[in-house]
Motif scaffolding. Structure first.
Motif, PDB file in Angstrom:
ATOM      1  N   LEU A 107      -9.708 -11.318  49.130  1.00  0.00           N
ATOM      2  CA  LEU A 107     -10.039 -11.079  47.727  1.00  0.00           C
ATOM      3  C   LEU A 107     -10.939  -9.856  47.605  1.00  0.00           C
ATOM      4  N   ASN A 108     -10.858  -9.188  46.471  1.00  0.00           N
ATOM      5  CA  ASN A 108     -11.631  -7.974  46.247  1.00  0.00           C
ATOM      6  C   ASN A 108     -12.478  -8.088  44.989  1.00  0.00           C
ATOM      7  N   VAL A 109     -13.769  -7.810  45.133  1.00  0.00           N
ATOM      8  CA  VAL A 109     -14.635  -7.589  43.975  1.00  0.00           C
ATOM      9  C   VAL A 109     -15.116  -6.152  44.081  1.00  0.00           C
ATOM     10  N   ASP A 110     -14.530  -5.305  43.265  1.00  0.00           N
ATOM     11  CA  ASP A 110     -14.784  -3.863  43.346  1.00  0.00           C
ATOM     12  C   ASP A 110     -15.250  -3.372  41.979  1.00  0.00           C
ATOM     13  N   GLY A 111     -16.520  -3.018  41.880  1.00  0.00           N
ATOM     14  CA  GLY A 111     -17.065  -2.556  40.614  1.00  0.00           C
ATOM     15  C   GLY A 111     -18.059  -3.547  40.042  1.00  0.00           C
ATOM     16  N   ALA A 112     -18.588  -3.217  38.872  1.00  0.00           N
ATOM     17  CA  ALA A 112     -19.581  -4.066  38.223  1.00  0.00           C
ATOM     18  C   ALA A 112     -18.962  -5.393  37.809  1.00  0.00           C
ATOM     19  N   ILE A 113     -19.677  -6.477  38.074  1.00  0.00           N
ATOM     20  CA  ILE A 113     -19.180  -7.821  37.797  1.00  0.00           C
ATOM     21  C   ILE A 113     -19.481  -8.151  36.342  1.00  0.00           C
ATOM     22  N   GLN A 114     -18.584  -7.737  35.460  1.00  0.00           N
ATOM     23  CA  GLN A 114     -18.756  -7.971  34.036  1.00  0.00           C
ATOM     24  C   GLN A 114     -17.432  -8.385  33.424  1.00  0.00           C
ATOM     25  N   ASP A 115     -17.511  -9.285  32.467  1.00  0.00           N
ATOM     26  CA  ASP A 115     -16.318  -9.742  31.766  1.00  0.00           C
ATOM     27  C   ASP A 115     -16.057  -8.799  30.604  1.00  0.00           C
ATOM     28  N   THR A 116     -15.428  -7.659  30.914  1.00  0.00           N
ATOM     29  CA  THR A 116     -15.168  -6.643  29.897  1.00  0.00           C
ATOM     30  C   THR A 116     -13.735  -6.679  29.395  1.00  0.00           C
ATOM     31  N   GLY A 117     -12.925  -7.625  29.875  1.00  0.00           N
ATOM     32  CA  GLY A 117     -11.531  -7.685  29.454  1.00  0.00           C
ATOM     33  C   GLY A 117     -10.705  -6.630  30.149  1.00  0.00           C
ATOM     34  N   ALA A 173      -8.242   0.549  34.834  1.00  0.00           N
ATOM     35  CA  ALA A 173      -8.566  -0.829  35.198  1.00  0.00           C
ATOM     36  C   ALA A 173      -9.521  -0.865  36.379  1.00  0.00           C
ATOM     37  N   GLY A 174     -10.541  -1.707  36.262  1.00  0.00           N
ATOM     38  CA  GLY A 174     -11.470  -1.928  37.350  1.00  0.00           C
ATOM     39  C   GLY A 174     -11.538  -3.410  37.639  1.00  0.00           C
ATOM     40  N   TYR A 175     -12.742  -3.931  37.808  1.00  0.00           N
ATOM     41  CA  TYR A 175     -12.910  -5.353  38.041  1.00  0.00           C
ATOM     42  C   TYR A 175     -12.493  -6.132  36.791  1.00  0.00           C
ATOM     43  N   ASN A 176     -11.662  -7.139  36.985  1.00  0.00           N
ATOM     44  CA  ASN A 176     -11.171  -7.988  35.896  1.00  0.00           C
ATOM     45  C   ASN A 176     -11.646  -9.409  36.178  1.00  0.00           C
ATOM     46  N   HIS A 177     -12.631  -9.872  35.409  1.00  0.00           N
ATOM     47  CA  HIS A 177     -13.269 -11.146  35.709  1.00  0.00           C
ATOM     48  C   HIS A 177     -12.311 -12.324  35.554  1.00  0.00           C
ATOM     49  N   ASP A 178     -11.553 -12.352  34.479  1.00  0.00           N
ATOM     50  CA  ASP A 178     -10.614 -13.455  34.266  1.00  0.00           C
ATOM     51  C   ASP A 178      -9.586 -13.522  35.390  1.00  0.00           C
ATOM     52  N   VAL A 231     -10.663 -17.620  53.634  1.00  0.00           N
ATOM     53  CA  VAL A 231     -10.795 -16.565  52.623  1.00  0.00           C
ATOM     54  C   VAL A 231     -11.738 -15.482  53.131  1.00  0.00           C
ATOM     55  N   VAL A 232     -11.332 -14.235  52.979  1.00  0.00           N
ATOM     56  CA  VAL A 232     -12.197 -13.090  53.232  1.00  0.00           C
ATOM     57  C   VAL A 232     -12.454 -12.415  51.888  1.00  0.00           C
ATOM     58  N   LEU A 233     -13.720 -12.362  51.501  1.00  0.00           N
ATOM     59  CA  LEU A 233     -14.112 -11.751  50.237  1.00  0.00           C
ATOM     60  C   LEU A 233     -14.707 -10.375  50.503  1.00  0.00           C
ATOM     61  N   LYS A 234     -14.041  -9.336  50.015  1.00  0.00           N
ATOM     62  CA  LYS A 234     -14.535  -7.969  50.132  1.00  0.00           C
ATOM     63  C   LYS A 234     -15.362  -7.649  48.890  1.00  0.00           C
ATOM     64  N   VAL A 235     -16.623  -7.294  49.106  1.00  0.00           N
ATOM     65  CA  VAL A 235     -17.524  -7.016  47.991  1.00  0.00           C
ATOM     66  C   VAL A 235     -17.964  -5.564  48.047  1.00  0.00           C
ATOM     67  N   ASN A 236     -17.660  -4.839  46.995  1.00  0.00           N
ATOM     68  CA  ASN A 236     -18.129  -3.464  46.832  1.00  0.00           C
ATOM     69  C   ASN A 236     -18.616  -3.336  45.389  1.00  0.00           C
ATOM     70  N   SER A 237     -19.841  -3.815  45.158  1.00  0.00           N
ATOM     71  CA  SER A 237     -20.320  -3.956  43.789  1.00  0.00           C
ATOM     72  C   SER A 237     -21.837  -3.823  43.726  1.00  0.00           C
ATOM     73  N   PHE A 287      -2.924 -11.958  53.478  1.00  0.00           N
ATOM     74  CA  PHE A 287      -2.397 -11.356  52.243  1.00  0.00           C
ATOM     75  C   PHE A 287      -3.514 -11.087  51.247  1.00  0.00           C
ATOM     76  N   GLU A 288      -3.229 -10.217  50.303  1.00  0.00           N
ATOM     77  CA  GLU A 288      -4.134  -9.925  49.201  1.00  0.00           C
ATOM     78  C   GLU A 288      -3.448 -10.285  47.891  1.00  0.00           C
ATOM     79  N   TYR A 289      -4.233 -10.683  46.911  1.00  0.00           N
ATOM     80  CA  TYR A 289      -3.703 -10.856  45.567  1.00  0.00           C
ATOM     81  C   TYR A 289      -3.719  -9.517  44.850  1.00  0.00           C
ATOM     82  N   GLY A 290      -2.785  -9.367  43.930  1.00  0.00           N
ATOM     83  CA  GLY A 290      -2.747  -8.177  43.098  1.00  0.00           C
ATOM     84  C   GLY A 290      -2.172  -8.538  41.759  1.00  0.00           C
ATOM     85  N   ALA A 291      -2.161  -7.576  40.860  1.00  0.00           N
ATOM     86  CA  ALA A 291      -1.574  -7.788  39.537  1.00  0.00           C
ATOM     87  C   ALA A 291      -1.019  -6.470  39.043  1.00  0.00           C
TER      88      ALA A 291
END
Length: 336
Positions: free
Chosen positions: A65-75, A83-88, A106-112, A288-292
């Motif tokens: 999993l990837n958390v890349d960018g500011a952790i904000q629910d900006t839609g 597109a950056g970090y998508n909280h939903d 689970v491997v969580l990649k954090v760059n935030s 594997f990684e998730y994507g959208a």
């Protein structure tokens, strides 16, 4: 206001209008298409897709999993920003991992640099839920920066890996606003405020904060700070005193984090995946990684800035037009 500023303001207004039209049209088209496809197939579609990083056994998989960018629910991204970090979407990925029996780790990649207090807590609590209810282990791979809220979401991990150059720490809470009242007064700008109570315009950018107001906000921040400390105490098996020795907002590098017991070892993403495979007998399993898929609005956003020749001043004005959020508590390192 000079000619350049008028042009920048006009360009930003045009971009905002186009963005609203595109987002609305795409939402309608996407809804109609998805609904029709679901009716035809009798299935419910999801925005998630999977990208295989390492092929292998499909019943013993590691999800990255990837958390890349500011952790904000900006839609979703607007016309002004790609597109950056998508909280939903990220919360949806965590739920999918919880429900997928083939995922064994689970491997969580954090760059935030961190982000919102609420969003960080939501991620942390969901990770704990996955660990407690499924027993699936989670390792964290910290990138260039994993500070404040970026560390908050990493704290429950069985192991945290850093590079020596990783910026982490910044344990604490911040709340900021801008006071331009004196500047406005200098140019003859008057602000009229009608309020129902003495604290209704607390942290107003048009006046100085009172001592009572500051005390109220400090109490709120202190509460969130103590919650942050508790999260690290539990996740890292440290005492309150041990955590608070470093929980003063200081930033540190990866080497210092390991020495402070805020991280476990050094390694990059591939090293973290290998460590999980070795520690939990998952060698030969699929990784594997998730994507959208990006929507038309986010794809258009990547080209809009260069197409219109948007400079920093135009970007600043457009941000003001497209964002309307007041001061709030943040687990954040850097500019708010």
């Amino acid at each position: 206001m000079n000619k350049k500023r008028w042009i920048a303001l006009l360009a930003a207004a045009i971009l905002l209008a186009i963005s609203l039209v595109i987002n609305s049209a795409f939402t309608i088209l996407q809804s109609d298409f998805t609904s029709g496809f679901d009716d035809w197939t009798g299935t419910e579609q999801t925005a998630l897709s999977e990208h295989v990083v390492e092929p292998g056994n499909g019943s013993n998989r590691i999800a990255v999993l990837n958390v890349d960018g500011a952790i904000q629910d900006t839609g979703e991204a607007s016309l002004f920003s790609a597109a950056g970090y998508n909280h939903d979407l990220f919360m949806e990925q965590l739920q999918a991992i919880k429900e997928d029996s083939s995922v064994k780790g689970v491997v969580l990649k954090v760059n935030s640099p961190g982000g919102g207090v609420v969003e960080s807590a939501q991620i942390h609590d969901k990770i704990k839920e996955i660990q407690d209810e499924t027993g699936k282990p989670l390792y964290v791979s910290m990138g260039a920066i994993a500070a404040s809220g970026g560390y908050y979401i990493a704290a429950p991990a069985e192991k945290i890996f850093v590079s020596e150059e990783t910026l982490t720490g910044s344990i604490g809470v911040i709340m900021q606003s801008v006071n331009y009242g004196e500047l406005a007064e200098r140019y003859g700008v008057n602000f009229v405020t009608i309020k129902s109570g003495p604290y209704k315009d607390i942290m107003s950018p048009t006046r100085e904060m009172t001592d009572d107001e500051r005390a109220l906000l400090q109490e709120m921040l202190d509460s969130s700070y103590e919650e942050f400390v508790d999260v690290i105490e539990e996740g890292r098996d440290m005492t309150e005193a041990e955590v608070k020795e470093y929980a003063d907002g200081r930033i540190m590098n990866g080497r210092q984090a390991v020495e402070a017991n805020l991280a476990d070892d050094f390694g990059f993403e591939e090293d973290v995946i290998q460590a999980m495979q070795d520690d939990f007998d998952l060698a030969g399993g699929e990784v594997f990684e998730y994507g959208a898929s990006e929507n038309w609005s986010s794809l258009f956003a990547m080209k809009a800035g260069s197409f219109f020749g948007m400079d920093m001043e135009t970007k600043f004005i457009s941000d003001m037009l497209s964002q309307n959020s007041g001061p709030r508590m943040m687990y954040l390192y850097g500019e708010n």
